[in-house]
Design a protein around this motif. Structure first.
Motif, PDB file in Angstrom:
ATOM      1  N   SER A 179       0.815  -1.216   0.000  1.00  0.00           N
ATOM      2  CA  SER A 179       0.000   0.000   0.000  1.00  0.00           C
ATOM      3  C   SER A 179       0.849   1.266   0.000  1.00  0.00           C
ATOM      4  O   SER A 179       0.318   2.367  -0.192  1.00  0.00           O
TER       5      SER A 179
ATOM      6  N   THR B  28     -13.058  -7.470   6.087  1.00  0.00           N
ATOM      7  CA  THR B  28     -13.658  -6.147   6.215  1.00  0.00           C
ATOM      8  C   THR B  28     -14.494  -6.017   7.484  1.00  0.00           C
ATOM      9  O   THR B  28     -14.650  -4.920   8.014  1.00  0.00           O
TER      10      THR B  28
ATOM     11  N   THR C 134      -8.015  -9.967   2.628  1.00  0.00           N
ATOM     12  CA  THR C 134      -9.367 -10.136   2.118  1.00  0.00           C
ATOM     13  C   THR C 134      -9.340 -11.107   0.953  1.00  0.00           C
ATOM     14  O   THR C 134      -8.277 -11.446   0.437  1.00  0.00           O
TER      15      THR C 134
ATOM     16  N   HIS D  86     -17.710  -2.570  -0.966  1.00  0.00           N
ATOM     17  CA  HIS D  86     -16.457  -3.313  -0.819  1.00  0.00           C
ATOM     18  C   HIS D  86     -15.314  -2.528  -1.445  1.00  0.00           C
ATOM     19  O   HIS D  86     -14.244  -2.384  -0.852  1.00  0.00           O
TER      20      HIS D  86
ATOM     21  N   LEU E  89     -11.838  -0.802   0.362  1.00  0.00           N
ATOM     22  CA  LEU E  89     -10.478  -1.065  -0.084  1.00  0.00           C
ATOM     23  C   LEU E  89      -9.768   0.212  -0.529  1.00  0.00           C
ATOM     24  O   LEU E  89      -8.546   0.327  -0.399  1.00  0.00           O
ATOM     25  N   THR E  90     -10.520   1.197  -1.047  1.00  0.00           N
ATOM     26  CA  THR E  90      -9.881   2.448  -1.455  1.00  0.00           C
ATOM     27  C   THR E  90      -9.564   3.341  -0.260  1.00  0.00           C
ATOM     28  O   THR E  90      -8.970   4.411  -0.439  1.00  0.00           O
TER      29      THR E  90
ATOM     30  N   LEU F 216      -5.658  -0.099  -7.075  1.00  0.00           N
ATOM     31  CA  LEU F 216      -6.431  -1.296  -6.742  1.00  0.00           C
ATOM     32  C   LEU F 216      -6.939  -1.989  -8.000  1.00  0.00           C
ATOM     33  O   LEU F 216      -6.812  -3.211  -8.145  1.00  0.00           O
TER      34      LEU F 216
ATOM     35  N   ASN G 244      -5.908 -11.942  -0.885  1.00  0.00           N
ATOM     36  CA  ASN G 244      -5.262 -10.673  -1.212  1.00  0.00           C
ATOM     37  C   ASN G 244      -4.881  -9.974   0.093  1.00  0.00           C
ATOM     38  O   ASN G 244      -5.742  -9.701   0.920  1.00  0.00           O
TER      39      ASN G 244
ATOM     40  N   ILE H  52      -3.236  -6.591   1.639  1.00  0.00           N
ATOM     41  CA  ILE H  52      -2.875  -5.182   1.397  1.00  0.00           C
ATOM     42  C   ILE H  52      -2.143  -4.683   2.638  1.00  0.00           C
ATOM     43  O   ILE H  52      -2.709  -4.684   3.740  1.00  0.00           O
TER      44      ILE H  52
END
Length: 347
Positions: A39, A254, A295, A304, A308-309, A317, A338, A340
């Motif tokens: 990230s 999440t 995730t 969703h 993530l953003t 992404l 995945n 991040i």
């Protein structure tokens, strides 16, 4: 000209929909693939989930959701016609927010289930199209009924009626989620023990996940989709100590992000306790407690993608998602993983 991938033109080819759990594909749970997105700079790494520990450091904390999946699809009958009811959220001993799948069901009449159990709609649910259903039994008797007559939720990409155990994490211990908190599905006890031995702390919260999809391209709005959570004292302590010493807090799913960020103060310190969250985490949200997220690969529907953003810019992404498609990663709850996480120098 090459089309720039965005959530509006995103499409997962049918052959990449994971319709079979890993252990029915000749793998172990932890034998799935892992894509890591840094990230800090958007760099990606491709590996096996077995190697997740190589991206973590002693003193980091993995926070997992120990909610256990219940069989939440009930088949009932009204005027000789079958009616499917999907549980979403427990409201009281005998009331649940539910989705009545058949659109022409007469909600003014009770729906009959097995064992002479009936459900009657008594009001609107937390958001459309959910309604509140009152069952003729309650408490542990109602849960026992769910386990006798209910089935796990299966969306259209899952053809076979896999057993309830396929929709559980190995560490799920408190029944209540109507869908599996699937980000933790790839963990085996072997991997969890290896992480502990490497100095990675494991902590647990509990959030009973509600429905993630209402059908007809209609997804929940987090602000209208309250979920109950609980954070034990031990988890609050582990997270707060990690923040103090500069360790990373990695949410497994999440649901964990939503729980920790709801309970965090401005300094990222977590307060133990119970509560209800309707927190909507989106682009620009200041993440106070959580540094990273594990995730699954899910089609980027609005809420969703928005969460993530909060970790990554949307263009990075979506470029990573395109890369996942090109590498043949499998999608949805039985698919690949995945991670991040901030790893290298910030771009």
């Amino acid at each position: 000209m090459m089309t720039v991938l965005s959530h509006k033109n995103f499409h997962v080819p049918e052959y990449l929909n994971a319709s079979v759990p890993a252990e029915y594909r000749g793998l172990t749970r932890d034998g799935v693939n892992l894509m890591v997105i840094d990230s800090n700079n958007g760099n990606t790494h491709h590996n096996s989930f077995h190697e997740i520990g190589s991206y973590l450091e002693p003193g980091d904390v993995l926070v997992l959701n120990n909610s256990r999946t219940i069989p939440s699809v009930l088949k009932g009958e009204q005027d000789g016609m079958e009616v499917e009811v999907r549980l979403s959220r427990s409201i009281s001993e005998h009331e649940w927010d539910v989705l009545v799948v058949q659109p022409h069901t007469d909600l003014s009449k009770p729906i009959s289930f097995g064992d002479r159990v009936e459900g009657s709609v008594v009001g609107s649910g937390s958001e459309y199209p959910l309604v509140t259903m009152s069952f003729s039994i309650g408490g542990s008797e109602l849960f026992d009924f769910f386990y006798r007559y209910g089935k796990p939720i299966r969306y259209e990409y899952i053809e076979n009626p896999w057993p309830l155990q396929a929709f559980q994490t190995v560490y799920g211990s408190v029944p209540g989620s109507v869908e599996m908190p699937s980000a933790g599905r790839a963990f085996s006890w072997k991997i969890l023990n290896q992480l502990r031995e490497a100095g990675i702390e494991l902590a647990f919260i509990q959030l009973h996940a509600g429905l993630s999809y209402y059908g007809n391209d209609h997804w929940p709005n987090p602000e209208g989709h309250p979920e109950a959570y609980e954070i034990p004292e031990e988890t609050a302590r582990l997270v707060n100590e990690a923040k103090e010493r500069g360790g990373k807090v990695i949410a497994v799913g999440t649901t964990v992000v939503r729980t920790l960020e709801t309970a965090a103060d401005e300094n990222g310190n977590i307060e133990a306790g119970k509560g209800i969250t309707n927190l909507y985490i989106k682009k620009g949200t200041n993440l106070k407690a959580v540094d990273g997220l594990l995730t699954g690969f899910h089609e980027p529907e609005a809420s969703h993608l928005d969460m993530l953003t909060a970790f990554l810019p949307e263009d990075i992404l979506m470029a990573a998602y395109q890369e996942a498609l090109e590498h043949g990663y499998l999608w949805h709850e039985f698919g690949d993983m995945n991670l991040i996480l901030p790893l290298g120098e910030r771009a």
